[in-house]
Design a protein around this motif. Structure first.
Motif, PDB file in Angstrom:
ATOM      1  N   VAL A  28       0.868  -1.180   0.000  1.00  0.00           N
ATOM      2  CA  VAL A  28       0.000   0.000   0.000  1.00  0.00           C
ATOM      3  C   VAL A  28       0.902   1.227   0.000  1.00  0.00           C
ATOM      4  CG1 VAL A  28      -1.767   1.301   1.239  1.00  0.00           C
ATOM      5  CG2 VAL A  28      -1.844  -1.203   1.217  1.00  0.00           C
ATOM      6  N   LEU A  29       0.718   2.073  -0.989  1.00  0.00           N
ATOM      7  CA  LEU A  29       1.595   3.233  -1.156  1.00  0.00           C
ATOM      8  C   LEU A  29       0.751   4.482  -1.373  1.00  0.00           C
ATOM      9  CD1 LEU A  29       4.886   3.279  -3.130  1.00  0.00           C
ATOM     10  CD2 LEU A  29       3.205   5.069  -3.574  1.00  0.00           C
ATOM     11  N   LEU A  30       1.081   5.525  -0.626  1.00  0.00           N
ATOM     12  CA  LEU A  30       0.416   6.821  -0.771  1.00  0.00           C
ATOM     13  C   LEU A  30       1.342   7.761  -1.511  1.00  0.00           C
ATOM     14  CD1 LEU A  30      -1.932   8.793   0.032  1.00  0.00           C
ATOM     15  CD2 LEU A  30      -0.566   9.336   2.072  1.00  0.00           C
TER      16      LEU A  30
ATOM     17  N   LEU B 213      -3.680   6.856  -3.962  1.00  0.00           N
ATOM     18  CA  LEU B 213      -3.467   5.697  -3.103  1.00  0.00           C
ATOM     19  C   LEU B 213      -3.420   4.475  -4.002  1.00  0.00           C
ATOM     20  CD1 LEU B 213      -3.303   4.512  -0.229  1.00  0.00           C
ATOM     21  CD2 LEU B 213      -5.808   4.384  -0.233  1.00  0.00           C
TER      22      LEU B 213
ATOM     23  N   CYS C 256      -2.744   0.208  -4.169  1.00  0.00           N
ATOM     24  CA  CYS C 256      -2.680  -1.060  -3.444  1.00  0.00           C
ATOM     25  C   CYS C 256      -2.370  -2.159  -4.451  1.00  0.00           C
ATOM     26  CB  CYS C 256      -3.998  -1.345  -2.730  1.00  0.00           C
ATOM     27  SG  CYS C 256      -3.990  -2.870  -1.766  1.00  0.00           S
TER      28      CYS C 256
ATOM     29  N   PHE D  97      -8.324   6.920   1.810  1.00  0.00           N
ATOM     30  CA  PHE D  97      -8.250   5.733   2.654  1.00  0.00           C
ATOM     31  C   PHE D  97      -9.647   5.233   3.011  1.00  0.00           C
ATOM     32  CE2 PHE D  97      -3.783   6.755   3.182  1.00  0.00           C
ATOM     33  CZ  PHE D  97      -3.217   5.485   3.254  1.00  0.00           C
TER      34      PHE D  97
ATOM     35  N   CYS E 197      -0.204   1.552   5.317  1.00  0.00           N
ATOM     36  CA  CYS E 197       0.731   2.102   4.334  1.00  0.00           C
ATOM     37  C   CYS E 197       2.143   1.543   4.524  1.00  0.00           C
ATOM     38  CB  CYS E 197       0.775   3.621   4.488  1.00  0.00           C
ATOM     39  SG  CYS E 197       0.682   4.483   2.936  1.00  0.00           S
TER      40      CYS E 197
ATOM     41  N   ILE F  23       5.504   6.285   1.706  1.00  0.00           N
ATOM     42  CA  ILE F  23       4.909   7.534   1.250  1.00  0.00           C
ATOM     43  C   ILE F  23       5.779   8.077   0.118  1.00  0.00           C
ATOM     44  CG2 ILE F  23       4.077   9.818   1.897  1.00  0.00           C
ATOM     45  CD1 ILE F  23       2.793   7.654   3.560  1.00  0.00           C
TER      46      ILE F  23
END
Length: 256
Positions: free
Chosen positions: A8-10, A23, A25, A62, A72, A75
Motif C-alpha cells: 500500500v503506497l500513498l 493511493l 494497493c 483511505f 501504508c 509515502i
C-alpha cells in the motif's frame, strides 16, 4: 502456492496549482504475475492552498479504499522541480506521515512523473523528453529512455533548467511531454522534432505512485528525515530589471 504480498503506497504531488493525491494497493506473489494495482485518486485545482486540501484528500482516499493509514508501506511525493511552496508542502506532509507511521519515503522527480504519465497514456512510448514551464522565460527539462529489460526509466539527460532554445532533443524518436510547448510555442525548437506531443503528461500523483511502487520494490527509498525537494533552480523570482529585459527580448525592443 506462495503467499500474497500486499503493498500500500500513498503518493502526493503539489508541485503545480493542483493538489494531487493517489493511493495504490498492489497484491503480488512469487509464483504468479502481479495483478494491476488498484488505485484511488484526488486531483483538484487548488491554486496556492494545496496545504489545506492535501490531508483531507488523504483521509478521503483511505476511507474510499476501505484501508487504514497504518496499512501504508511507504509515502511517495513529487520532489520537483516545480513550485517552491508546493514542493515544500509535499515534502513536509510526506515526512510527517512517514515519521508517524515509521515507513520510508520515495521521492519521485516531477519530470520523471511526466515521462511515466506519457507511458501510461500510450504504453508504446519508450523515449520521452519531459519539458515544463519554469516561468521566468525558462524550461525545466529532462530526457528519459525506457529500459524494457529493467522495466524502468533511465535518465539520458538529468533534470536541467534552461531557455526554451537550449533544450536538447533526444537522439531517437521521442514524445514531448509536459506544458512547455503550450507555454513557449515555436520558441521551444525541439517541439518541431517530436514524434508526438503529450501536453496531458503533467505532474500528477498517479504516475508518481506507479514510479514509486517500482522504486519501493527495488529498495530505492530514503528515511523520512532525508526527504528533500529537488528545486533544480535556486532562485524563486526575477528582479524587476530582469523581467523588463525579458519582455524587451521577446518583443525585440530595447528597454527604455
Amino acid at each position: 502456492m506462495s503467499a500474497m504480498t500486499r503493498t500500500v503506497l500513498l503518493a502526493l504531488d503539489t508541485s503545480t496549482e493542483y493538489c494531487s493525491v493517489a493511493l495504490l494497493c498492489s497484491d503480488s506473489s512469487a509464483d504468479a504475475a502481479a495483478a494491476p494495482p488498484r488505485t484511488w485518486v484526488r486531483h483538484e485545482e487548488t491554486g496556492a492552498v494545496s496545504s489545506t486540501r492535501v490531508l483531507p484528500a488523504v483521509r478521503e482516499l483511505f476511507a474510499e479504499a476501505g484501508l487504514a493509514l497504518a496499512d501504508c508501506n511507504a509515502i511517495a511525493f513529487g520532489s520537483g522541480p516545480g513550485s517552491f511552496t508546493g514542493l515544500r508542502t509535499a515534502t513536509g506532509v510526506a515526512q510527517g506521515l512517514a515519521f508517524g507511521l515509521d515507513v520510508p519515503v520515495v521521492p519521485i522527480g516531477t519530470l520523471l512523473a511526466c515521462a511515466e504519465s506519457a507511458r501510461l497514456n500510450r504504453p508504446s512510448v519508450t523515449r520521452v523528453l519531459a519539458a515544463l514551464d519554469a516561468r521566468m522565460d525558462e524550461v525545466y527539462w529532462a530526457d528519459y529512455a525506457w529500459d524494457d529489460a529493467a522495466r524502468e526509466w533511465c535518465a539520458v539527460a538529468p533534470p536541467s533548467l534552461g531557455t526554451p532554445g537550449a533544450v536538447v532533443a533526444p537522439d531517437a524518436p521521442f514524445t514531448l511531454a509536459g506544458n512547455a510547448v503550450a507555454a513557449f510555442g515555436a520558441r521551444l525548437g525541439v517541439a518541431a522534432l517530436a514524434e508526438a506531443i503529450d501536453e496531458a503528461a503533467l505532474p500528477h500523483a498517479l504516475p508518481v505512485a506507479f514510479a514509486a511502487l517500482r522504486a519501493y520494490r527495488a529498495g530505492h527509498t530514503v528515511p523520512a528525515e532525508l526527504a528533500a525537494p529537488d528545486y533544480v533552480r535556486d532562485k524563486v523570482a526575477q528582479t524587476t530589471a530582469e523581467r523588463l529585459a525579458a519582455r524587451a527580448a521577446q518583443s525585440g525592443e530595447g528597454v527604455r
